[in-house]
Motif scaffolding. Structure first.
Motif, PDB file in Angstrom:
ATOM      1  N   PHE A 196      -0.059   4.580  -8.563  1.00  0.00           N
ATOM      2  CA  PHE A 196       0.018   4.830  -7.116  1.00  0.00           C
ATOM      3  C   PHE A 196       1.484   4.826  -6.651  1.00  0.00           C
ATOM      4  O   PHE A 196       1.869   5.599  -5.780  1.00  0.00           O
ATOM      5  CB  PHE A 196      -0.787   3.789  -6.341  1.00  0.00           C
ATOM      6  CG  PHE A 196      -2.257   3.820  -6.662  1.00  0.00           C
ATOM      7  CD1 PHE A 196      -2.979   5.003  -6.569  1.00  0.00           C
ATOM      8  CD2 PHE A 196      -2.935   2.673  -7.064  1.00  0.00           C
ATOM      9  CE1 PHE A 196      -4.339   5.046  -6.867  1.00  0.00           C
ATOM     10  CE2 PHE A 196      -4.292   2.705  -7.363  1.00  0.00           C
ATOM     11  CZ  PHE A 196      -4.994   3.890  -7.271  1.00  0.00           C
ATOM     12  N   HIS A 233       1.660   0.518  14.433  1.00  0.00           N
ATOM     13  CA  HIS A 233       0.820   1.660  14.061  1.00  0.00           C
ATOM     14  C   HIS A 233       1.621   2.949  14.093  1.00  0.00           C
ATOM     15  O   HIS A 233       1.963   3.449  15.166  1.00  0.00           O
ATOM     16  CB  HIS A 233      -0.380   1.731  15.016  1.00  0.00           C
ATOM     17  CG  HIS A 233      -1.363   2.794  14.665  1.00  0.00           C
ATOM     18  ND1 HIS A 233      -2.135   3.436  15.597  1.00  0.00           N
ATOM     19  CD2 HIS A 233      -1.700   3.344  13.479  1.00  0.00           C
ATOM     20  CE1 HIS A 233      -2.900   4.329  14.992  1.00  0.00           C
ATOM     21  NE2 HIS A 233      -2.652   4.287  13.712  1.00  0.00           N
ATOM     22  N   ILE A 277     -10.973   7.945   7.009  1.00  0.00           N
ATOM     23  CA  ILE A 277     -10.321   7.054   7.987  1.00  0.00           C
ATOM     24  C   ILE A 277     -11.081   7.105   9.314  1.00  0.00           C
ATOM     25  O   ILE A 277     -11.447   6.078   9.874  1.00  0.00           O
ATOM     26  CB  ILE A 277      -8.837   7.442   8.215  1.00  0.00           C
ATOM     27  CG1 ILE A 277      -8.108   7.433   6.881  1.00  0.00           C
ATOM     28  CG2 ILE A 277      -8.193   6.572   9.274  1.00  0.00           C
ATOM     29  CD1 ILE A 277      -6.980   6.528   6.700  1.00  0.00           C
ATOM     30  N   THR A 331      -2.900  -0.879  10.654  1.00  0.00           N
ATOM     31  CA  THR A 331      -4.307  -0.534  10.892  1.00  0.00           C
ATOM     32  C   THR A 331      -4.449   0.505  12.013  1.00  0.00           C
ATOM     33  O   THR A 331      -3.727   0.448  13.011  1.00  0.00           O
ATOM     34  CB  THR A 331      -5.162  -1.775  11.229  1.00  0.00           C
ATOM     35  OG1 THR A 331      -6.493  -1.342  11.539  1.00  0.00           O
ATOM     36  CG2 THR A 331      -4.622  -2.565  12.409  1.00  0.00           C
ATOM     37  N   SER A 332      -5.429   1.407  11.845  1.00  0.00           N
ATOM     38  CA  SER A 332      -5.657   2.446  12.853  1.00  0.00           C
ATOM     39  C   SER A 332      -6.472   1.925  14.026  1.00  0.00           C
ATOM     40  O   SER A 332      -6.543   2.573  15.060  1.00  0.00           O
ATOM     41  CB  SER A 332      -6.462   3.606  12.241  1.00  0.00           C
ATOM     42  OG  SER A 332      -5.794   4.152  11.154  1.00  0.00           O
ATOM     43  N   ASN A 384       4.941  -1.874  -2.484  1.00  0.00           N
ATOM     44  CA  ASN A 384       3.962  -2.490  -3.389  1.00  0.00           C
ATOM     45  C   ASN A 384       2.642  -1.719  -3.403  1.00  0.00           C
ATOM     46  O   ASN A 384       2.186  -1.231  -2.377  1.00  0.00           O
ATOM     47  CB  ASN A 384       3.733  -3.944  -2.921  1.00  0.00           C
ATOM     48  CG  ASN A 384       2.481  -4.564  -3.520  1.00  0.00           C
ATOM     49  OD1 ASN A 384       1.409  -4.513  -2.924  1.00  0.00           O
ATOM     50  ND2 ASN A 384       2.589  -5.116  -4.698  1.00  0.00           N
ATOM     51  N   GLU A 398      -8.333   0.967   5.160  1.00  0.00           N
ATOM     52  CA  GLU A 398      -8.831   0.466   6.451  1.00  0.00           C
ATOM     53  C   GLU A 398     -10.076  -0.405   6.211  1.00  0.00           C
ATOM     54  O   GLU A 398     -11.212  -0.015   6.493  1.00  0.00           O
ATOM     55  CB  GLU A 398      -9.127   1.659   7.378  1.00  0.00           C
ATOM     56  CG  GLU A 398      -9.450   1.308   8.821  1.00  0.00           C
ATOM     57  CD  GLU A 398      -8.253   0.881   9.645  1.00  0.00           C
ATOM     58  OE1 GLU A 398      -7.191   0.549   9.103  1.00  0.00           O
ATOM     59  OE2 GLU A 398      -8.404   0.842  10.877  1.00  0.00           O
ATOM     60  N   GLY A 426      -0.019   4.540  -0.257  1.00  0.00           N
ATOM     61  CA  GLY A 426      -0.789   5.769  -0.061  1.00  0.00           C
ATOM     62  C   GLY A 426      -0.057   6.694   0.897  1.00  0.00           C
ATOM     63  O   GLY A 426       1.170   6.642   1.011  1.00  0.00           O
ATOM     64  N   SER A 427      -0.821   7.514   1.622  1.00  0.00           N
ATOM     65  CA  SER A 427      -0.203   8.483   2.541  1.00  0.00           C
ATOM     66  C   SER A 427       0.753   7.776   3.499  1.00  0.00           C
ATOM     67  O   SER A 427       1.906   8.176   3.655  1.00  0.00           O
ATOM     68  CB  SER A 427      -1.266   9.186   3.381  1.00  0.00           C
ATOM     69  OG  SER A 427      -2.319   9.631   2.599  1.00  0.00           O
ATOM     70  N   GLY A 460       0.867  -1.186   0.000  1.00  0.00           N
ATOM     71  CA  GLY A 460       0.000   0.000   0.000  1.00  0.00           C
ATOM     72  C   GLY A 460       0.893   1.221   0.000  1.00  0.00           C
ATOM     73  O   GLY A 460       1.661   1.435   0.948  1.00  0.00           O
TER      74      GLY A 460
HETATM   75  N1  LIG Z   1      -3.899   8.528   7.151  1.00  0.00           N
HETATM   76  C1  LIG Z   1      -3.553   8.456   8.416  1.00  0.00           C
HETATM   77  O1  LIG Z   1      -3.436   9.460   9.119  1.00  0.00           O
HETATM   78  C2  LIG Z   1      -3.280   7.127   9.059  1.00  0.00           C
HETATM   79  C3  LIG Z   1      -2.521   7.081  10.230  1.00  0.00           C
HETATM   80  C4  LIG Z   1      -2.207   5.836  10.799  1.00  0.00           C
HETATM   81  C5  LIG Z   1      -2.676   4.674  10.219  1.00  0.00           C
HETATM   82  N2  LIG Z   1      -3.423   4.740   9.067  1.00  0.00           N
HETATM   83  C6  LIG Z   1      -3.850   3.470   8.471  1.00  0.00           C
HETATM   84  O2  LIG Z   1      -2.965   3.151   7.415  1.00  0.00           O
HETATM   85  C7  LIG Z   1      -3.659   2.444   6.391  1.00  0.00           C
HETATM   86  C8  LIG Z   1      -3.504   3.196   5.081  1.00  0.00           C
HETATM   87  O3  LIG Z   1      -4.038   4.494   5.219  1.00  0.00           O
HETATM   88  P1  LIG Z   1      -3.661   5.663   4.188  1.00  0.00           P
HETATM   89  O4  LIG Z   1      -4.137   6.938   4.779  1.00  0.00           O
HETATM   90  O5  LIG Z   1      -2.231   5.541   3.773  1.00  0.00           O
HETATM   91  O6  LIG Z   1      -4.616   5.257   2.943  1.00  0.00           O
HETATM   92  P2  LIG Z   1      -4.497   5.671   1.416  1.00  0.00           P
HETATM   93  O7  LIG Z   1      -5.856   5.585   0.846  1.00  0.00           O
HETATM   94  O8  LIG Z   1      -3.717   6.945   1.274  1.00  0.00           O
HETATM   95  O9  LIG Z   1      -3.581   4.491   0.792  1.00  0.00           O
HETATM   96  C9  LIG Z   1      -3.971   3.156   0.673  1.00  0.00           C
HETATM   97  C10 LIG Z   1      -3.216   2.557  -0.510  1.00  0.00           C
HETATM   98  O10 LIG Z   1      -3.447   1.125  -0.520  1.00  0.00           O
HETATM   99  C11 LIG Z   1      -3.499   0.730  -1.866  1.00  0.00           C
HETATM  100  N3  LIG Z   1      -4.109  -0.599  -1.971  1.00  0.00           N
HETATM  101  C12 LIG Z   1      -5.426  -0.926  -1.954  1.00  0.00           C
HETATM  102  N4  LIG Z   1      -5.585  -2.264  -2.078  1.00  0.00           N
HETATM  103  C13 LIG Z   1      -4.329  -2.782  -2.177  1.00  0.00           C
HETATM  104  C14 LIG Z   1      -3.843  -4.110  -2.329  1.00  0.00           C
HETATM  105  N5  LIG Z   1      -4.646  -5.152  -2.406  1.00  0.00           N
HETATM  106  N6  LIG Z   1      -2.504  -4.269  -2.413  1.00  0.00           N
HETATM  107  C15 LIG Z   1      -1.663  -3.213  -2.350  1.00  0.00           C
HETATM  108  N7  LIG Z   1      -2.081  -1.947  -2.193  1.00  0.00           N
HETATM  109  C16 LIG Z   1      -3.399  -1.728  -2.117  1.00  0.00           C
HETATM  110  C17 LIG Z   1      -4.274   1.847  -2.550  1.00  0.00           C
HETATM  111  O11 LIG Z   1      -4.102   1.803  -3.959  1.00  0.00           O
HETATM  112  C18 LIG Z   1      -3.668   3.091  -1.882  1.00  0.00           C
HETATM  113  O12 LIG Z   1      -2.551   3.567  -2.606  1.00  0.00           O
HETATM  114  C19 LIG Z   1      -5.102   2.309   6.868  1.00  0.00           C
HETATM  115  O13 LIG Z   1      -5.255   1.074   7.529  1.00  0.00           O
HETATM  116  C20 LIG Z   1      -5.228   3.472   7.844  1.00  0.00           C
HETATM  117  O14 LIG Z   1      -6.241   3.258   8.795  1.00  0.00           O
HETATM  118  C21 LIG Z   1      -3.716   5.922   8.471  1.00  0.00           C
END
Ligand SMILES: NC(=O)c1ccc[n+]([C@@H]2O[C@H](COP(=O)([O-])OP(=O)(O)OC[C@H]3O[C@@H](n4cnc5c(N)ncnc54)[C@H](O)[C@@H]3O)[C@@H](O)[C@H]2O)c1
Length: 284
Positions: A38, A140, A240, A118-119, A32, A92, A12-13, A10
């Motif tokens: 992405f 986390h 989230i 996971t959050s 990955n 999530e 993302g952020s 993943g």
């Molecule tokens: N944003 C925050 O402040 C924060 C803080 C702590 C924890 N989290 C947790 O971190 C996790 C990710 O959050 P985020 O904000 O980075 O989300 P996000 O939406 O920015 O990124 C998620 C990424 O996962 C990818 N993805 C989806 N399915 C996939 C798969 N099968 N294989 C590989 N990649 C896949 C998506 O394409 C996306 O790029 C969540 O569980 C969230 O609860 C988020």
């Protein structure tokens, strides 16, 4: 076990931030995601973060290039076979996380630790998708992962002491301060405290008690928090908090945690915060 290579699933952020953090701390990284776009986006954000660090004199251009070169990107989960630890940071969504863990379990070597960012969700349940629950735990991080000092290392029902100790040591190698969450409880420590505050802030706004700006101002100045609840939700991703509230409502069997109507509407309208140009506030 000496950890050399960290897999991040993943991009993302959070995934990009964790990959960046690991590379800056001299680990090899395999990052990955499901589509190249992405991964490209993640590399751009990593580049931007490190360029700012170079501008501020926190790292040299050479260190930046070295860190960048340690990050390998891939759309194939199979390439996680080379990882000593994999940190999952996909959406999530419990069933998605279980699917990813089940696949990873058959790809990585038998001693590899599978950690989830996971959050809020149950580590025990995510671990149940694998044949190695003793090697599964929560790790986390907070947003932005490069800067925020805390890591909650979370124990699932079957997580071994060794796994917890290794993840605490890894957190320190990543220049973080770990805390151990001894029981697999929804939202762990920080989100258990923060989510009810978000709910109350949104209710105050819905009831017309104060504007979003004034609630943010009151919390920053009155509680000495660096960000108010609306600025923070927009920054983290409004969806989230929404998912965490839904999860708390189910797990604690308590409707008090149900996402307020205003939050539901923002999520439905795609106003997911800064990354989408709008959330509680407008950014464009
Ligand atoms: N944003 C925050 O402040 C924060 C803080 C702590 C924890 N989290 C947790 O971190 C996790 C990710 O959050 P985020 O904000 O980075 O989300 P996000 O939406 O920015 O990124 C998620 C990424 O996962 C990818 N993805 C989806 N399915 C996939 C798969 N099968 N294989 C590989 N990649 C896949 C998506 O394409 C996306 O790029 C969540 O569980 C969230 O609860 C988020």
């Amino acid at each position: 076990m000496a950890i050399q290579t960290i897999g991040v699933v993943g991009a993302g952020s959070m995934g990009a931030g964790i990959a960046n953090l690991a590379a800056m701390n001299k680990f090899n990284v395999i990052l990955n995601d499901i589509e190249e776009r992405f991964l490209d986006g993640a590399l751009k954000r990593i580049d931007k973060f490190m360029s700012k660090s170079v501008e501020r004199g926190k790292m040299t251009e050479e260190q930046k290039q070295e860190a960048f070169a340690r990050i390998q990107t891939t759309t194939s989960l199979e390439e996680m076979s080379g990882a000593d630890v994999v940190i999952e940071a996909v959406l999530e969504d419990l069933s998605l996380k279980k699917e990813v863990f089940s696949k990873l379990d058959s790809i990585v070597n038998e001693n590899c630790i599978l950690a989830t960012n996971t959050s809020s969700m149950s580590i025990t349940e995510i671990a149940s998708a694998t044949k190695r629950p003793e090697r599964v735990a929560g790790m986390h991080f907070f947003n932005p992962a490069q800067l925020m000092k805390l890591v909650e290392v979370v124990r699932g029902y079957k997580t071994s002491d060794e796994t917890i100790e290794e993840l605490k040591a890894l957190s320190k190698q990543l220049s973080k301060e770990p805390v151990e969450v001894k029981k697999d409880s929804p939202g762990f420590i920080v989100n258990r405290i923060m989510i009810p505050q978000f709910i109350e802030a949104i209710k105050l706004l819905e009831e017309g008690v104060a504007s979003a700006e004034d609630i943010d101002k009151a919390v920053t100045l009155g509680l000495n928090y660096p960000m108010g609840p609306f600025t923070l939700q927009d920054y983290a991703g409004v969806e989230i908090g929404y998912h965490v509230m839904e999860y708390f409502k189910e797990e604690f069997n308590d409707n008090h945690f149900a996402p307020p109507q205003l939050l539901k509407q923002l999520v439905r309208a795609g106003r997911h915060g800064k990354k989408t140009g709008a959330g509680f506030y407008d950014y464009e």
